[in-house]
Design a protein around this motif. Structure first.
Motif, PDB file in Angstrom:
ATOM      1  N   THR A 209       0.936  -0.966   0.036  1.00  0.00           N
ATOM      2  CA  THR A 209      -0.492   0.030   0.318  1.00  0.00           C
ATOM      3  C   THR A 209       1.046   1.240  -0.129  1.00  0.00           C
TER       4      THR A 209
ATOM      5  N   ARG B  43      -4.991   9.288  -1.304  1.00  0.00           N
ATOM      6  CA  ARG B  43      -5.572   8.512  -0.840  1.00  0.00           C
ATOM      7  C   ARG B  43      -4.184   6.719  -1.323  1.00  0.00           C
ATOM      8  N   PRO B  44      -4.426   5.571  -0.217  1.00  0.00           N
ATOM      9  CA  PRO B  44      -4.541   4.529  -0.067  1.00  0.00           C
ATOM     10  C   PRO B  44      -4.105   3.408  -1.402  1.00  0.00           C
ATOM     11  N   GLU B  45      -3.798   2.535  -2.090  1.00  0.00           N
ATOM     12  CA  GLU B  45      -3.786   1.817  -3.263  1.00  0.00           C
ATOM     13  C   GLU B  45      -2.932   0.956  -2.657  1.00  0.00           C
TER      14      GLU B  45
ATOM     15  N   ARG C 140      -7.093  12.637   6.942  1.00  0.00           N
ATOM     16  CA  ARG C 140      -8.641  12.961   6.632  1.00  0.00           C
ATOM     17  C   ARG C 140      -9.682  12.854   8.076  1.00  0.00           C
TER      18      ARG C 140
ATOM     19  N   ASP D 118     -13.223   1.693  15.302  1.00  0.00           N
ATOM     20  CA  ASP D 118     -13.897   0.916  14.698  1.00  0.00           C
ATOM     21  C   ASP D 118     -13.168   1.407  13.336  1.00  0.00           C
TER      22      ASP D 118
ATOM     23  N   ILE E 276     -10.309   0.451  12.654  1.00  0.00           N
ATOM     24  CA  ILE E 276     -10.077  -1.274  12.510  1.00  0.00           C
ATOM     25  C   ILE E 276     -10.659  -1.020  10.789  1.00  0.00           C
ATOM     26  N   GLU E 277     -11.464  -0.561   9.938  1.00  0.00           N
ATOM     27  CA  GLU E 277     -11.995  -0.704   8.767  1.00  0.00           C
ATOM     28  C   GLU E 277     -10.731   0.195   8.504  1.00  0.00           C
ATOM     29  N   ALA E 278      -9.680   1.039   8.695  1.00  0.00           N
ATOM     30  CA  ALA E 278      -8.529   1.152   8.277  1.00  0.00           C
ATOM     31  C   ALA E 278      -7.970  -0.058   7.282  1.00  0.00           C
TER      32      ALA E 278
ATOM     33  N   SER F 187      -8.433  -2.713   7.616  1.00  0.00           N
ATOM     34  CA  SER F 187      -9.113  -3.932   6.919  1.00  0.00           C
ATOM     35  C   SER F 187      -8.717  -4.447   5.960  1.00  0.00           C
ATOM     36  N   GLY F 188      -7.854  -4.425   4.680  1.00  0.00           N
ATOM     37  CA  GLY F 188      -6.953  -4.620   3.373  1.00  0.00           C
ATOM     38  C   GLY F 188      -6.184  -5.149   4.091  1.00  0.00           C
TER      39      GLY F 188
END
Lengths: 162, 262
Positions: free
Chosen positions: A51, A57-59, A118, A125, A128-130, A132-133
């Motif tokens: 990443t 933005r993360p890609e 951001r 939460d 954790i979502e950020a 999650s990949g």
């Protein structure tokens, strides 16, 4: 179509290199520019170790054909700080034992940087979502979540202008 | 054979021209690039939509026109499409949502493509461009039969649902970033209830048997369970690493009910 010269702004600096057709951004960063923080893990976009931030933005750099981001802006772990200092996320990862083997760490830090850019005050939460990949096989994730929450706190306290 | 060229046209005309010459269309690359990297595709030319100006979202008179190259992140950030945010959050990770596109979602095999399930429930219209000009097609047709060689989906058009008319539920192995075991999306407009299912067939499918059973009946647990059992006639489930075909069919009624009565 032969190889071509591709120009990117990497960590604030314009860089030019020769890329074969369809070369991934990851391969170009590592092999042409010597920026080896982003890792080749699964090469399918599933593990997150590659990443980087593309235009903020993360890609997953393994999924980006470099021609498609030509002249764009890329930020890697090498560009998180300059002058040898660690930033709040990096130092929190050390202080909170959020890195063991280190293979996932650069990807984890880049999604954390994007999150905190951001959202300076994320909930657990949100963290954790950020991430999650991003796969980590060492820590069980808990220390990483704690480190990113701690980094957010330190950054808010210092109110570092970024 | 290695990739010979990646075209990054800066206009729709450029995309159509490159596509007509045989290039494979690539939205965000989340599906195409792993195929290239692993050598599992014979494609030699790619046509990226990233610079073609197809990434916008426009809303006018209750209709959203979403560019095919709009990322899932961009869809979720548009205020008029806020009803889709819970669905989008079930798809992959934020990182992948920065790359995956609305158009690409139409052409991935299940159990991926939850947004395509939503678009089927919403009865979306695909705007398609090709060498012969422009045409519109129902998203159901594009999902079932694809598009002609040389064509490209330019945008999808969606009538925004009334407040309370939208329902979505996805059963997955983890709370985040996992593919569908069962996905249910539904929209009700003027008494007409459309239900679309993901994870239960190679492509998203309409649960027409469930729609028929629920027509004119209240959404009670009993009626929904009965409709979910009837919907087994509409599916063609498969085994994969996430669940067996048997399991998917077995739990369908539970998740159809939970879509409406969480």
């Amino acid at each position: 179509m032969p190889s071509q010269i591709v120009s990117l702004v990497v960590n604030g600096e314009r860089r030019e290199f020769i890329a074969a057709p369809g070369a991934t951004l990851l391969a170009c960063l590592r092999e042409s520019l010597g920026l080896i923080a982003a890792k080749r893990g699964c090469a399918q976009g599933a593990c997150g170790t590659c990443t980087v931030l593309v235009d903020g933005r993360p890609e997953a750099a393994c999924l980006v054909a470099v021609e498609t981001v030509a002249d764009g802006s890329v930020r890697t772990l090498e560009g998180v700080t300059s002058g040898g200092e660690l930033d709040e996320v990096q130092s929190a990862f050390i202080d909170c034992f959020a890195t063991q083997c280190g293979f996932c760490t650069s990807g984890m830090i880049m999604v954390a940087e994007a999150l905190l850019d951001r959202n300076p005050d994320p909930s657990e939460d949100d963290v954790i979502e950020a991430i999650s990949g991003n796969v980590c096989r060492c820590t069980g994730y808990r220390p990483i979540v704690i480190a990113i929450m701690e980094a957010a706190r330190r950054r808010r306290e210092q109110a570092v202008p970024r | 054979m290695a990739i010979q060229a990646v075209h990054v046209p800066e206009s729709l005309d450029g995309v159509v021209a490159c596509s007509a010459r045989g290039g494979r269309i690539m939205g965000g690359g989340t599906v195409v690039m792993p195929q290239l990297t692993s050598g599992s595709t014979a494609v030699t030319e790619l046509v990226s939509l990233r610079r073609a100006g197809l990434g916008g979202v426009e809303v006018r008179d209750g209709v959203a026109t979403i560019g095919a190259a709009a990322t899932l992140t961009a869809v979720g950030e548009h205020p008029a499409l806020a009803f889709l945010r819970p669905a989008l959050r079930t798809i992959a990770s934020p990182t992948i949502r920065n790359q995956a596109t609305v158009g690409g979602n139409l052409f991935v095999a299940q159990p991926y493509g939850d947004l395509a399930v939503c678009l089927l429930a919403l009865d979306a219209t695909c705007e398609i461009a090709g060498p012969a000009g422009r045409r519109d097609a129902p998203v159901a047709d594009v999902l079932a039969a694809g598009i002609a060689a040389g064509e490209v989906v330019v945008a999808v058009r969606v009538t925004l649902p009334e407040p309370g008319a939208w329902h979505y539920h996805k059963a997955m192995r983890r709370r985040l970033n996992s593919a569908a075991i069962v996905t249910v999306a539904s929209v009700t407009s003027a008494g007409d209830r459309r239900i679309a299912l993901g994870g239960l067939a190679p492509r998203p499918v309409r649960a027409v048997s469930a729609e028929r059973l629920l027509s004119g009946r209240p959404l009670t647990p009993e009626n929904l369970t009965e409709a979910g059992e009837a919907a087994r006639a509409d599916i063609d489930p498969f085994d994969d690493a996430y669940a067996s075909a048997w399991y998917r069919a077995r739990v369908l009624p539970v998740h159809l009910r939970r879509a409406f009565l969480p």
